[in-house]
Design a protein around this motif. Sequence first.
Motif, PDB file in Angstrom:
ATOM      1  N   ALA A  98       0.844  -1.194   0.000  1.00 39.16           N
ATOM      2  CA  ALA A  98       0.000   0.000   0.000  1.00 39.16           C
ATOM      3  C   ALA A  98       0.880   1.246   0.000  1.00 39.16           C
ATOM      4  CB  ALA A  98      -0.916   0.011   1.214  1.00 39.16           C
ATOM      5  N   TYR A  99       0.365   2.310  -0.578  1.00 38.03           N
ATOM      6  CA  TYR A  99       1.024   3.624  -0.596  1.00 38.03           C
ATOM      7  C   TYR A  99       0.059   4.636   0.006  1.00 38.03           C
ATOM      8  CZ  TYR A  99       2.757   8.081  -2.381  1.00 38.03           C
ATOM      9  OH  TYR A  99       3.211   9.371  -2.481  1.00 38.03           O
ATOM     10  N   ASP A 100       0.560   5.539   0.854  1.00 34.90           N
ATOM     11  CA  ASP A 100      -0.312   6.529   1.478  1.00 34.90           C
ATOM     12  C   ASP A 100       0.514   7.756   1.840  1.00 34.90           C
ATOM     13  OD1 ASP A 100      -2.159   8.008   2.923  1.00 34.90           O
ATOM     14  OD2 ASP A 100      -2.861   6.314   4.125  1.00 34.90           O
ATOM     15  N   ASP A 101       0.222   8.902   1.184  1.00 35.44           N
ATOM     16  CA  ASP A 101       0.913  10.148   1.527  1.00 35.44           C
ATOM     17  C   ASP A 101      -0.045  11.159   2.157  1.00 35.44           C
ATOM     18  OD1 ASP A 101      -0.591  11.184  -0.560  1.00 35.44           O
ATOM     19  OD2 ASP A 101       1.088  11.345  -1.952  1.00 35.44           O
ATOM     20  N   GLU A 102      -1.189  10.652   2.659  1.00 36.61           N
ATOM     21  CA  GLU A 102      -2.242  11.428   3.291  1.00 36.61           C
ATOM     22  C   GLU A 102      -3.086  12.209   2.291  1.00 36.61           C
ATOM     23  OE1 GLU A 102      -0.792  13.792   6.509  1.00 36.61           O
ATOM     24  OE2 GLU A 102      -0.007  12.073   7.609  1.00 36.61           O
ATOM     25  N   ASP A 103      -2.736  12.156   1.036  1.00 31.47           N
ATOM     26  CA  ASP A 103      -3.560  12.709  -0.037  1.00 31.47           C
ATOM     27  C   ASP A 103      -3.934  11.566  -0.970  1.00 31.47           C
ATOM     28  OD1 ASP A 103      -4.757  13.964  -2.179  1.00 31.47           O
ATOM     29  OD2 ASP A 103      -3.035  15.230  -2.674  1.00 31.47           O
ATOM     30  N   TRP A 104      -2.924  10.979  -1.597  1.00 35.27           N
ATOM     31  CA  TRP A 104      -3.139   9.832  -2.475  1.00 35.27           C
ATOM     32  C   TRP A 104      -2.926   8.528  -1.723  1.00 35.27           C
ATOM     33  CZ3 TRP A 104      -4.663   9.230  -7.573  1.00 35.27           C
ATOM     34  CH2 TRP A 104      -4.996  10.414  -8.225  1.00 35.27           C
ATOM     35  N   VAL A 105      -3.829   7.596  -1.977  1.00 33.60           N
ATOM     36  CA  VAL A 105      -3.719   6.256  -1.409  1.00 33.60           C
ATOM     37  C   VAL A 105      -3.800   5.264  -2.559  1.00 33.60           C
ATOM     38  CG1 VAL A 105      -4.689   4.562   0.182  1.00 33.60           C
ATOM     39  CG2 VAL A 105      -4.827   6.999   0.735  1.00 33.60           C
ATOM     40  N   ALA A 106      -2.901   4.293  -2.563  1.00 34.06           N
ATOM     41  CA  ALA A 106      -2.886   3.283  -3.625  1.00 34.06           C
ATOM     42  C   ALA A 106      -2.677   1.903  -3.016  1.00 34.06           C
ATOM     43  CB  ALA A 106      -1.785   3.583  -4.636  1.00 34.06           C
ATOM     44  N   LEU A 107      -3.280   0.912  -3.638  1.00 34.42           N
ATOM     45  CA  LEU A 107      -3.159  -0.477  -3.208  1.00 34.42           C
ATOM     46  C   LEU A 107      -2.706  -1.314  -4.392  1.00 34.42           C
ATOM     47  CD1 LEU A 107      -6.556  -0.805  -1.288  1.00 34.42           C
ATOM     48  CD2 LEU A 107      -4.318  -0.237  -0.316  1.00 34.42           C
ATOM     49  N   ALA A 108      -1.844  -2.270  -4.130  1.00 35.71           N
ATOM     50  CA  ALA A 108      -1.333  -3.152  -5.183  1.00 35.71           C
ATOM     51  C   ALA A 108      -1.642  -4.603  -4.841  1.00 35.71           C
ATOM     52  CB  ALA A 108       0.170  -2.966  -5.353  1.00 35.71           C
ATOM     53  N   PHE A 109      -2.099  -5.351  -5.851  1.00 33.05           N
ATOM     54  CA  PHE A 109      -2.444  -6.761  -5.711  1.00 33.05           C
ATOM     55  C   PHE A 109      -1.832  -7.545  -6.865  1.00 33.05           C
ATOM     56  CE2 PHE A 109      -5.820  -4.291  -3.819  1.00 33.05           C
ATOM     57  CZ  PHE A 109      -6.162  -4.974  -2.673  1.00 33.05           C
ATOM     58  N   GLU A 110      -1.651  -8.834  -6.654  1.00 31.32           N
ATOM     59  CA  GLU A 110      -1.305  -9.694  -7.782  1.00 31.32           C
ATOM     60  C   GLU A 110      -2.444  -9.632  -8.791  1.00 31.32           C
ATOM     61  OE1 GLU A 110      -0.340 -13.663  -6.716  1.00 31.32           O
ATOM     62  OE2 GLU A 110       1.221 -13.105  -5.287  1.00 31.32           O
ATOM     63  N   ALA A 111      -2.117  -9.406 -10.044  1.00 30.66           N
ATOM     64  CA  ALA A 111      -3.150  -9.314 -11.074  1.00 30.66           C
ATOM     65  C   ALA A 111      -3.821 -10.666 -11.266  1.00 30.66           C
ATOM     66  CB  ALA A 111      -2.537  -8.840 -12.385  1.00 30.66           C
ATOM     67  N   ILE A 112      -5.123 -10.641 -11.447  1.00 29.68           N
ATOM     68  CA  ILE A 112      -5.921 -11.856 -11.625  1.00 29.68           C
ATOM     69  C   ILE A 112      -6.305 -11.974 -13.093  1.00 29.68           C
ATOM     70  CG2 ILE A 112      -8.076 -13.021 -11.006  1.00 29.68           C
ATOM     71  CD1 ILE A 112      -7.981 -11.351  -8.376  1.00 29.68           C
ATOM     72  N   ASP A 113      -6.023 -13.109 -13.690  1.00 29.02           N
ATOM     73  CA  ASP A 113      -6.442 -13.349 -15.068  1.00 29.02           C
ATOM     74  C   ASP A 113      -7.897 -13.795 -15.047  1.00 29.02           C
ATOM     75  OD1 ASP A 113      -3.995 -12.693 -16.262  1.00 29.02           O
ATOM     76  OD2 ASP A 113      -3.196 -14.684 -15.812  1.00 29.02           O
ATOM     77  N   GLY A 114      -8.783 -12.837 -15.130  1.00 36.85           N
ATOM     78  CA  GLY A 114     -10.202 -13.142 -15.064  1.00 36.85           C
ATOM     79  C   GLY A 114     -11.029 -12.018 -15.648  1.00 36.85           C
ATOM     80  N   GLN A 115     -12.309 -12.278 -15.772  1.00 41.65           N
ATOM     81  CA  GLN A 115     -13.256 -11.318 -16.327  1.00 41.65           C
ATOM     82  C   GLN A 115     -14.416 -11.152 -15.358  1.00 41.65           C
ATOM     83  OE1 GLN A 115     -12.588  -9.755 -19.233  1.00 41.65           O
ATOM     84  NE2 GLN A 115     -10.725 -10.974 -19.542  1.00 41.65           N
ATOM     85  N   LEU A 116     -15.123 -10.036 -15.484  1.00 43.71           N
ATOM     86  CA  LEU A 116     -16.345  -9.875 -14.714  1.00 43.71           C
ATOM     87  C   LEU A 116     -17.363 -10.920 -15.149  1.00 43.71           C
ATOM     88  CD1 LEU A 116     -16.758  -5.979 -14.826  1.00 43.71           C
ATOM     89  CD2 LEU A 116     -15.941  -7.354 -12.904  1.00 43.71           C
ATOM     90  N   PRO A 117     -18.225 -11.363 -14.246  1.00 43.96           N
ATOM     91  CA  PRO A 117     -19.267 -12.324 -14.644  1.00 43.96           C
ATOM     92  C   PRO A 117     -20.107 -11.781 -15.797  1.00 43.96           C
ATOM     93  CG  PRO A 117     -19.185 -12.102 -12.253  1.00 43.96           C
ATOM     94  CD  PRO A 117     -18.295 -11.028 -12.806  1.00 43.96           C
ATOM     95  N   GLY A 118     -20.632 -12.704 -16.603  1.00 39.99           N
ATOM     96  CA  GLY A 118     -21.448 -12.299 -17.735  1.00 39.99           C
ATOM     97  C   GLY A 118     -22.779 -11.736 -17.300  1.00 39.99           C
ATOM     98  N   ARG A 119     -23.359 -10.905 -18.153  1.00 40.96           N
ATOM     99  CA  ARG A 119     -24.701 -10.375 -17.942  1.00 40.96           C
ATOM    100  C   ARG A 119     -25.560 -10.761 -19.139  1.00 40.96           C
ATOM    101  NH1 ARG A 119     -24.320  -4.231 -15.554  1.00 40.96           N
ATOM    102  NH2 ARG A 119     -22.967  -4.662 -13.782  1.00 40.96           N
ATOM    103  N   PRO A 120     -26.720 -11.362 -18.896  1.00 43.75           N
ATOM    104  CA  PRO A 120     -27.241 -11.759 -17.582  1.00 43.75           C
ATOM    105  C   PRO A 120     -26.397 -12.866 -16.960  1.00 43.75           C
ATOM    106  CG  PRO A 120     -28.560 -12.713 -19.322  1.00 43.75           C
ATOM    107  CD  PRO A 120     -27.615 -11.767 -20.001  1.00 43.75           C
ATOM    108  N   TRP A 121     -26.622 -13.072 -15.659  1.00 43.28           N
ATOM    109  CA  TRP A 121     -25.880 -14.112 -14.963  1.00 43.28           C
ATOM    110  C   TRP A 121     -26.052 -15.458 -15.662  1.00 43.28           C
ATOM    111  CZ3 TRP A 121     -22.314 -14.494 -11.248  1.00 43.28           C
ATOM    112  CH2 TRP A 121     -22.116 -13.418 -10.377  1.00 43.28           C
ATOM    113  N   GLU A 122     -24.937 -16.112 -15.951  1.00 35.96           N
ATOM    114  CA  GLU A 122     -24.986 -17.476 -16.469  1.00 35.96           C
ATOM    115  C   GLU A 122     -25.143 -18.428 -15.282  1.00 35.96           C
ATOM    116  OE1 GLU A 122     -21.386 -18.054 -18.599  1.00 35.96           O
ATOM    117  OE2 GLU A 122     -21.678 -16.295 -19.894  1.00 35.96           O
ATOM    118  N   PRO A 123     -25.998 -19.437 -15.397  1.00 36.10           N
ATOM    119  CA  PRO A 123     -26.241 -20.330 -14.255  1.00 36.10           C
ATOM    120  C   PRO A 123     -24.972 -20.912 -13.652  1.00 36.10           C
ATOM    121  CG  PRO A 123     -27.878 -20.724 -15.954  1.00 36.10           C
ATOM    122  CD  PRO A 123     -26.884 -19.759 -16.542  1.00 36.10           C
TER     123      PRO A 123
END
Length: 317
Positions: A98-123
């Motif tokens: 995490a980065y925090d200078d009391e103005d800007w805050v940033a978070l870093a994560f391992e990138a996930i190879d994925g997509q948002l669920p489809g719309r409409p929801w697939e069963p």
Amino acid sequence: MTEPAPSAGVHLPWAQVPEHVRAWAAGLGRGSVDRVSDLAGGFSPGATSRLHFSEGADVFVKAVGLDLNPESPTLHRREGVVASVLPALPFLPRFIDAYDDEDWVALAFEAIDGQLPGRPWEPAQLSAAVEALVSMHDALTPSPSSVIPPAAERFAPLFGCWRLLAEASVPPEGLDAWSTRHLDQLSELESGWTAASVGTTLLHGDLRSDNMLVTGDGRIVVIDWPHAAVGAPILDVVCWAPSVVLEGGPLPEELLASHQNWRQVDQDAVAVLVAAVAGFFIEHSLRPAPPGLPTLRAFQAAQGEVARAWLERITAW
């Protein structure tokens, strides 16, 4: 079915993030940043970007400053606290720094190879989301951290909205007729939400499809944890259910019936929590839009309509 309002903030491109924040992020991976992919989805006005490094794995970074929205840096700080205590499990994001200078805050994560669920929801994807949520609640009971507040504390500024409407001298313009007629009853029903929310599970607190990613093998990863609290697992499900309907999924009653853990929950407690959630969505949808979040109120109104209809069926008023 109610058409869903667009659930997206106006994100800042990574190139417009201050240089000192970008320099911090560039030091998190191996090699140099060859390319940046700015991502969509969610409500944050800040940057949500994937950094592609010349060597090693990609890094996902979200960053926001006070000038974009005065509340968003606080939410990022909260998420950083939660992310740092989440266990390494396949349905949870992996936190880097995490980065925090009391103005800007940033978070870093391992990138996930994925997509948002489809719309409409697939069963199949909805079933995977249900199983991921149940597994997540099981793994996070009891909460892995003593610093995450209980739901009664975290959501106290948000719930209790029927009481606010009932105490107003005149119901606000735009409030539907059913809610207007039953304001006193709704206020009384929601008053038990703190007791109904008690539990020992670390909850996500803001489940929606845009807070989930579907990986190539069909696994669901639950992301974006700034609203986490400790409480009863059914609260997560009740908060999630209205958005499922808007995205082409089943009615809330059918969603709760889809897993035995949820079918066993006391229905009086469900009614109380539905009242609290419906009141939150409806009352907040009548407020002015917050800075940098132009679609939020419309999405809250759409979810409020679904939650209110659910509450009508529950109460038969």
